[in-house]
Design an enzyme around this catalytic site. Structure first.
Site, PDB file in Angstrom:
ATOM      1  N   SER A  80       9.955   9.750  -0.372  1.00  0.00           N
ATOM      2  CA  SER A  80       9.725   8.867   0.642  1.00  0.00           C
ATOM      3  C   SER A  80      10.375   7.505   0.262  1.00  0.00           C
ATOM      4  O   SER A  80      10.440   6.661   1.221  1.00  0.00           O
ATOM      5  CB  SER A  80       8.238   8.709   0.641  1.00  0.00           C
ATOM      6  OG  SER A  80       7.565   8.491  -0.541  1.00  0.00           O
ATOM      7  N   ASP A 118      10.429  13.091  -7.391  1.00  0.00           N
ATOM      8  CA  ASP A 118      11.087  14.267  -6.395  1.00  0.00           C
ATOM      9  C   ASP A 118      12.534  14.377  -7.001  1.00  0.00           C
ATOM     10  O   ASP A 118      13.147  13.309  -6.885  1.00  0.00           O
ATOM     11  CB  ASP A 118      10.907  13.759  -4.940  1.00  0.00           C
ATOM     12  CG  ASP A 118       9.544  13.999  -4.455  1.00  0.00           C
ATOM     13  OD1 ASP A 118       8.937  15.065  -4.851  1.00  0.00           O
ATOM     14  OD2 ASP A 118       9.159  13.315  -3.451  1.00  0.00           O
ATOM     15  N   GLU A 217       0.721  19.459   1.150  1.00  0.00           N
ATOM     16  CA  GLU A 217       0.744  18.520   2.118  1.00  0.00           C
ATOM     17  C   GLU A 217       0.481  19.084   3.555  1.00  0.00           C
ATOM     18  O   GLU A 217       1.081  20.168   3.908  1.00  0.00           O
ATOM     19  CB  GLU A 217       2.243  18.104   2.062  1.00  0.00           C
ATOM     20  CG  GLU A 217       2.612  16.972   3.228  1.00  0.00           C
ATOM     21  CD  GLU A 217       3.603  16.104   2.927  1.00  0.00           C
ATOM     22  OE1 GLU A 217       4.147  15.889   1.921  1.00  0.00           O
ATOM     23  OE2 GLU A 217       3.816  15.283   3.929  1.00  0.00           O
TER      24      GLU A 217
HETATM   25  N1  LIG Z   1       5.240   6.275   4.906  1.00  0.00           N
HETATM   26  C1  LIG Z   1       5.210   7.659   4.648  1.00  0.00           C
HETATM   27  N2  LIG Z   1       4.350   8.344   4.321  1.00  0.00           N
HETATM   28  C2  LIG Z   1       4.311   9.713   3.853  1.00  0.00           C
HETATM   29  O1  LIG Z   1       3.266  10.365   3.901  1.00  0.00           O
HETATM   30  C3  LIG Z   1       5.795  10.468   3.913  1.00  0.00           C
HETATM   31  C4  LIG Z   1       6.925   9.360   4.071  1.00  0.00           C
HETATM   32  N3  LIG Z   1       6.750   8.306   4.687  1.00  0.00           N
HETATM   33  N4  LIG Z   1       8.091   9.909   4.108  1.00  0.00           N
HETATM   34  C5  LIG Z   1       8.325  11.139   3.494  1.00  0.00           C
HETATM   35  C6  LIG Z   1       6.929  12.207   3.980  1.00  0.00           C
HETATM   36  C7  LIG Z   1       7.087  12.473   5.349  1.00  0.00           C
HETATM   37  N5  LIG Z   1       5.794  12.791   5.474  1.00  0.00           N
HETATM   38  C8  LIG Z   1       5.044  12.898   6.739  1.00  0.00           C
HETATM   39  C9  LIG Z   1       5.736  12.321   8.056  1.00  0.00           C
HETATM   40  C10 LIG Z   1       4.741  12.411   9.050  1.00  0.00           C
HETATM   41  C11 LIG Z   1       3.565  13.118   9.342  1.00  0.00           C
HETATM   42  C12 LIG Z   1       3.090  13.177  10.703  1.00  0.00           C
HETATM   43  O2  LIG Z   1       3.102  12.561  11.607  1.00  0.00           O
HETATM   44  N6  LIG Z   1       2.082  14.219  10.815  1.00  0.00           N
HETATM   45  C13 LIG Z   1       1.454  14.310  12.052  1.00  0.00           C
HETATM   46  C14 LIG Z   1       0.921  15.572  12.247  1.00  0.00           C
HETATM   47  C15 LIG Z   1       0.899  16.379  13.620  1.00  0.00           C
HETATM   48  C16 LIG Z   1       0.202  17.873  13.758  1.00  0.00           C
HETATM   49  O3  LIG Z   1       1.212  18.511  13.414  1.00  0.00           O
HETATM   50  O4  LIG Z   1      -0.827  17.738  14.340  1.00  0.00           O
HETATM   51  C17 LIG Z   1      -0.045  13.411  12.034  1.00  0.00           C
HETATM   52  O5  LIG Z   1       0.134  12.805  13.004  1.00  0.00           O
HETATM   53  O6  LIG Z   1      -0.396  13.322  11.026  1.00  0.00           O
HETATM   54  C18 LIG Z   1       3.327  13.940   8.135  1.00  0.00           C
HETATM   55  C19 LIG Z   1       3.861  13.579   6.802  1.00  0.00           C
HETATM   56  C20 LIG Z   1       5.165  12.574   4.259  1.00  0.00           C
HETATM   57  N7  LIG Z   1       6.033  11.719   3.498  1.00  0.00           N
HETATM   58  C1  LIG Z   2       4.092  12.003  -0.302  1.00  0.00           C
HETATM   59  C2  LIG Z   2       4.450  12.740  -1.658  1.00  0.00           C
HETATM   60  C3  LIG Z   2       3.801  13.991  -2.077  1.00  0.00           C
HETATM   61  C4  LIG Z   2       6.029  12.624  -1.567  1.00  0.00           C
HETATM   62  O1  LIG Z   2       6.340  13.706  -1.859  1.00  0.00           O
HETATM   63  C5  LIG Z   2       6.820  11.596  -1.347  1.00  0.00           C
HETATM   64  O2  LIG Z   2       6.277  10.447  -1.580  1.00  0.00           O
HETATM   65  O3  LIG Z   2       7.799  11.726  -1.182  1.00  0.00           O
HETATM   66 MG   LIG Z   3       8.580  13.835  -1.325  1.00  0.00          MG
END
Ligand SMILES: Nc1nc(=O)c2c([nH]1)NC[C@@H]1CN(c3ccc(C(=O)N[C@@H](CCC(=O)O)C(=O)O)cc3)CN21
Ligand SMILES: CC(C)C(=O)C(=O)O
Ligand SMILES: [Mg+2]
Length: 317
Positions: A80, A118, A217
Site C-alpha cells: 500500500s 509485502d 482481507e
Molecule cells: N489506504 C489504503 N488502505 C488499504 O487498506 C489498502 C490500500 N490503501 N491500498 C492497497 C490495498 C487496497 N485495499 C482496498 C482498497 C479498496 C477496498 C474497497 O473499496 N472495498 C469496498 C468493498 C466493496 C464491496 O465489495 O462491497 C468497500 O467499500 O469497503 C478494499 C481494500 C486494501 N489496501
Molecule cells: C493492508 C495490508 C494487509 C497490506 O497488504 C498492505 O498494506 O499492503
Molecule cells: Mg499489501
C-alpha cells in the site's frame, strides 16, 4: 531509564569541549521496550486468544511510532506504500527496489515488532527461482524478517520452497489488491458457497505449505471466523470481521491522513489531518506576520564586544 539518562546527558553542553552532542538518537540507540516478537510468540498468542496487532509503516518515523508501543506486535511494510506514500494509483506500480528502499528505513526504526514486508507485484510471479532471489534480496538488503505474498493454490509451491530455505512467509488470502484489475475492482471475496470453499481450501493449503500466519482481507465475518477456526496458524484480518486472531490496518487509514477512498473496514483511531494542516497554517502565518523567528528565542547572538570589533573592522575597509 537508560534513555532518560541519555536525554539528560545530551541536552547539556559539554563545557570542557564547548561542543553539543547530537541530540538525535543514533541507529543503535533506540530502546527496545520488550522482547522481540517471534513466530512462536504469535502462535502462543493465537493459543491464548490474545489479539495480535499489526500496523503498516513505510519509513523510519512510522517504524519508530510502531516500535515505541509495546502493544504493537507486527510492523508490516505493505505494498500500500505505492498508494498512500508514493502517490501511485495501484500497488502494481511498485518496484522491488522501491520496496527494499522503504523496508530498509522501516527496519532501522524497528525494535520488538516482528518485521514483515509485502513482496511487490511481479517480484514473485515469473518463476520460482526469480521469486526466491527476490525474497533473498528483501531479507538481505532490507533485513525484513518475513515476506508476505498474495495468492492461493498457485503460490503453494513457492511458499513451500521459501519456508524450506528459512524465509518465513505470511500468506494473504481473500481480496488480493495486486489483482484488482482481474477481480474487476476491490470487492469483498468469498460471498458465495463456491468462492468461500475455494478460499478455505487455499488457506488450508497455504498453512500446509508452511506459512506461519495469514492475512485475510475483505471476506464476510462468518468466513473470517471459519478460516480462523480451521487453520492452526494465526489469522490477521482486515475487513474479515472480529473473530480472526489479529487485525491490521493501513497507517494512513488509522491515523486519518489518507484522503482517498475509505473502505467499510476502516476506522480512524486518530484524526491527524486537521492537526497537521493547522501546523502548516501556523508556520506560514508566523513567517508572514514576522513573528518567526523571534530574535530572543530562535536566533543566535554574537558577543557584544565581538560585534563592535566586527563593525570597526568593516568600517576600515
Ligand atoms: N489506504 C489504503 N488502505 C488499504 O487498506 C489498502 C490500500 N490503501 N491500498 C492497497 C490495498 C487496497 N485495499 C482496498 C482498497 C479498496 C477496498 C474497497 O473499496 N472495498 C469496498 C468493498 C466493496 C464491496 O465489495 O462491497 C468497500 O467499500 O469497503 C478494499 C481494500 C486494501 N489496501
Ligand atoms: C493492508 C495490508 C494487509 C497490506 O497488504 C498492505 O498494506 O499492503
Ligand atoms: Mg499489501
Amino acid at each position: 531509564m537508560f534513555c532518560m539518562h541519555l536525554t539528560r546527558l545530551v541536552s547539556q553542553p559539554l563545557r570542557s569541549q564547548r561542543r553539543w552532542m547530537s541530540v538525535r538518537p543514533k541507529e543503535g540507540d533506540i530502546t527496545q521496550l520488550k522482547p522481540k516478537v517471534t513466530i512462536q510468540t504469535l502462535q502462543s498468542m493465537r493459543k491464548s486468544k490474545e489479539p495480535i496487532t499489526m500496523l503498516t509503516a513505510y519509513d523510519y518515523p512510522t517504524a519508530l511510532a510502531c516500535s515505541s508501543n509495546p502493544s504493537i506486535d507486527v510492523t508490516l511494510v505493505g505494498d500500500s506504500l505505492a498508494q498512500v506514500c508514493l502517490g501511485y494509483r495501484s500497488t502494481t506500480q511498485l518496484t522491488l527496489d522501491q520496496m527494499i528502499h522503504h523496508a530498509s528505513a522501516v527496519a532501522r526504526g524497528t525494535t520488538h515488532p516482528l518485521l514483515v514486508a509485502d513482496m511487490p507485484f511481479g517480484s514473485y510471479h515469473a518463476s520460482i527461482d526469480d521469486a526466491i532471489n527476490n525474497a533473498i534480496r528483501m531479507v538481505r538488503e532490507s533485513q525484513v524478517e518475513a515476506v508476505k505474498l498474495e495468492g492461493g493454490q498457485e503460490i503453494v509451491n513457492l511458499v513451500q520452497k521459501l519456508t524450506s530455505i528459512g524465509i518465513p512467509v505470511m500468506a494473504h488470502v481473500g481480496l488480493l489488491p495486486q489483482r484488482h484489475i482481474s477481480l474487476s475492482g476491490y470487492k469483498v471475496q468469498g460471498k458465495n458457497v463456491a468462492s468461500a470453499l475455494a478460499l478455505l481450501r487455499a488457506a488450508k493449503a497455504l498453512e500446509e505449505a508452511g506459512a506461519f500466519s495469514m492475512v485475510v482481507e475483505a471476506v464476510p465475518k462468518e468466513l473470517g471466523r471459519y478460516i480462523t477456526q480451521n487453520v492452526n496458524i494465526p489469522t490477521i484480518g482486515i475487513g474479515a470481521g472480529p473473530w480472526t486472531n489479529g487485525q491490521v490496518l493501513v497507517w494512513d487509514d488509522a491515523m486519518g491522513t489518507w484522503p482517498g477512498h475509505k473502505a467499510k473496514f476502516v476506522r480512524r483511531f486518530a484524526n491527524l489531518q486537521p492537526v497537521r494542516d493547522m501546523g502548516v497554517q501556523s508556520f506560514a502565518n508566523a513567517i508572514k506576520d514576522g513573528s518567526f523567528p523571534d530574535p530572543q528565542r530562535e536566533s543566535y547572538s554574537m558577543e557584544q564586544a565581538e560585534w563592535t570589533r566586527f563593525l570597526e573592522e568593516v568600517g576600515k575597509e
